[in-house]
Each structure stands twice: as structure tokens, then as C-alpha cells.
Design a protein around this motif. Structure first.
Motif, short mmCIF file in Angstrom:
data_model
loop_
_atom_site.label_atom_id
_atom_site.label_comp_id
_atom_site.label_asym_id
_atom_site.label_seq_id
_atom_site.Cartn_x
_atom_site.Cartn_y
_atom_site.Cartn_z
N MET A 1 0.84 -1.17 0.00
CA MET A 1 0.00 0.00 0.00
C MET A 1 0.89 1.24 0.00
O MET A 1 1.88 1.32 0.70
CB MET A 1 -0.89 -0.02 1.25
CG MET A 1 -1.86 1.08 1.30
SD MET A 1 -3.08 0.69 2.59
CE MET A 1 -3.61 2.27 3.01
N THR A 2 0.52 2.23 -0.79
CA THR A 2 1.31 3.44 -0.91
C THR A 2 0.59 4.60 -0.24
O THR A 2 -0.60 4.81 -0.47
CB THR A 2 1.54 3.79 -2.39
OG1 THR A 2 2.21 2.70 -3.02
CG2 THR A 2 2.36 5.04 -2.54
N ALA A 3 1.32 5.32 0.57
CA ALA A 3 0.78 6.55 1.16
C ALA A 3 1.02 7.69 0.17
O ALA A 3 2.02 7.72 -0.53
CB ALA A 3 1.45 6.84 2.48
N VAL A 4 0.08 8.62 0.12
CA VAL A 4 0.18 9.76 -0.78
C VAL A 4 0.15 11.03 0.05
O VAL A 4 -0.67 11.17 0.96
CB VAL A 4 -0.99 9.76 -1.79
CG1 VAL A 4 -0.94 11.00 -2.66
CG2 VAL A 4 -0.94 8.51 -2.65
N ASP A 34 7.79 12.45 -8.72
CA ASP A 34 6.64 11.57 -8.97
C ASP A 34 5.28 12.22 -8.70
O ASP A 34 4.39 11.59 -8.10
CB ASP A 34 6.75 10.28 -8.16
CG ASP A 34 8.02 9.50 -8.45
OD1 ASP A 34 8.49 9.57 -9.60
OD2 ASP A 34 8.53 8.83 -7.54
N HIS A 36 1.71 12.75 -9.20
CA HIS A 36 0.76 11.88 -9.88
C HIS A 36 -0.52 12.58 -10.27
O HIS A 36 -1.28 12.06 -11.08
CB HIS A 36 0.43 10.67 -8.98
CG HIS A 36 1.53 9.66 -8.96
ND1 HIS A 36 1.31 8.35 -8.67
CD2 HIS A 36 2.86 9.76 -9.20
CE1 HIS A 36 2.44 7.69 -8.72
NE2 HIS A 36 3.40 8.53 -9.03
N PRO A 64 3.52 10.26 -4.16
CA PRO A 64 3.69 9.16 -3.21
C PRO A 64 4.76 9.47 -2.17
O PRO A 64 5.72 10.19 -2.44
CB PRO A 64 4.12 7.99 -4.09
CG PRO A 64 4.73 8.62 -5.30
CD PRO A 64 4.02 9.93 -5.48
N HIS A 66 7.75 8.19 -0.19
CA HIS A 66 8.76 7.12 -0.34
C HIS A 66 9.44 6.88 1.01
O HIS A 66 9.66 7.82 1.77
CB HIS A 66 9.81 7.52 -1.38
CG HIS A 66 9.25 7.70 -2.74
ND1 HIS A 66 8.76 6.66 -3.50
CD2 HIS A 66 9.11 8.81 -3.51
CE1 HIS A 66 8.34 7.11 -4.67
NE2 HIS A 66 8.53 8.44 -4.69
N GLU A 67 9.80 5.63 1.25
CA GLU A 67 10.52 5.30 2.47
C GLU A 67 11.93 5.87 2.40
O GLU A 67 12.55 5.93 1.33
CB GLU A 67 10.61 3.78 2.65
CG GLU A 67 9.28 3.14 2.96
CD GLU A 67 9.43 1.65 3.23
OE1 GLU A 67 10.50 1.24 3.70
OE2 GLU A 67 8.46 0.93 2.99
#
Length: 69
Positions: A1-4, A34, A36, A64, A66-67
Motif C-alpha cells: 500500500m502506498t501513502a500519498v 513523482d 501523480h 507518493p 517514499h521510504e
């Protein structure tokens, strides 16, 4: 799952609101990777002597999270 993450950016233009929105995205892309999507939140303008001098568009920019590496 990606956090935005979503941030607000104000773009300005002497030509029109669409150009102001494009300016907001172009400037944000210099420091944000990135992108989106964007959502136009507000359209305003500065008026002088009955004529629009500067168009302003507030956009929400989504990208997004990113870690950290």
C-alpha cells in the motif's frame, strides 16, 4: 500500500488561470518527485483599474511518500 502526500501550491500568470496552474505544477516538480495528479482548489486574480493583472490558481499536488533509504 502506498501513502500519498498532498500539498497546496499557488501558481501565478499574467496570461490565464490554466497557465497559473501549469506554473504551480512546473515549480513544484523542481523539488517533488513523482507528481501523480493535481486538483484545482481555487481560482483568483488581482484586478487593477477594472482589468485582471495577475491570475492565481491554487492546486493540490499529490505524490507518493517514499521510504527513507
Amino acid at each position: 500500500m502506498t501513502a500519498v502526500k498532498i500539498i497546496k501550491v499557488l501558481g501565478t500568470s499574467e496570461e490565464g488561470w490554466e497557465q497559473a496552474a501549469q506554473e504551480a505544477v512546473e515549480q513544484a516538480s523542481h523539488t517533488i518527485d513523482d507528481i501523480h495528479g493535481v486538483e484545482v482548489e481555487d481560482w483568483t486574480a488581482d484586478v487593477e483599474n477594472g482589468e485582471i493583472q495577475e491570475y492565481k490558481t491554487t492546486v493540490e499536488v499529490a505524490f507518493p511518500v517514499h521510504e527513507q533509504q
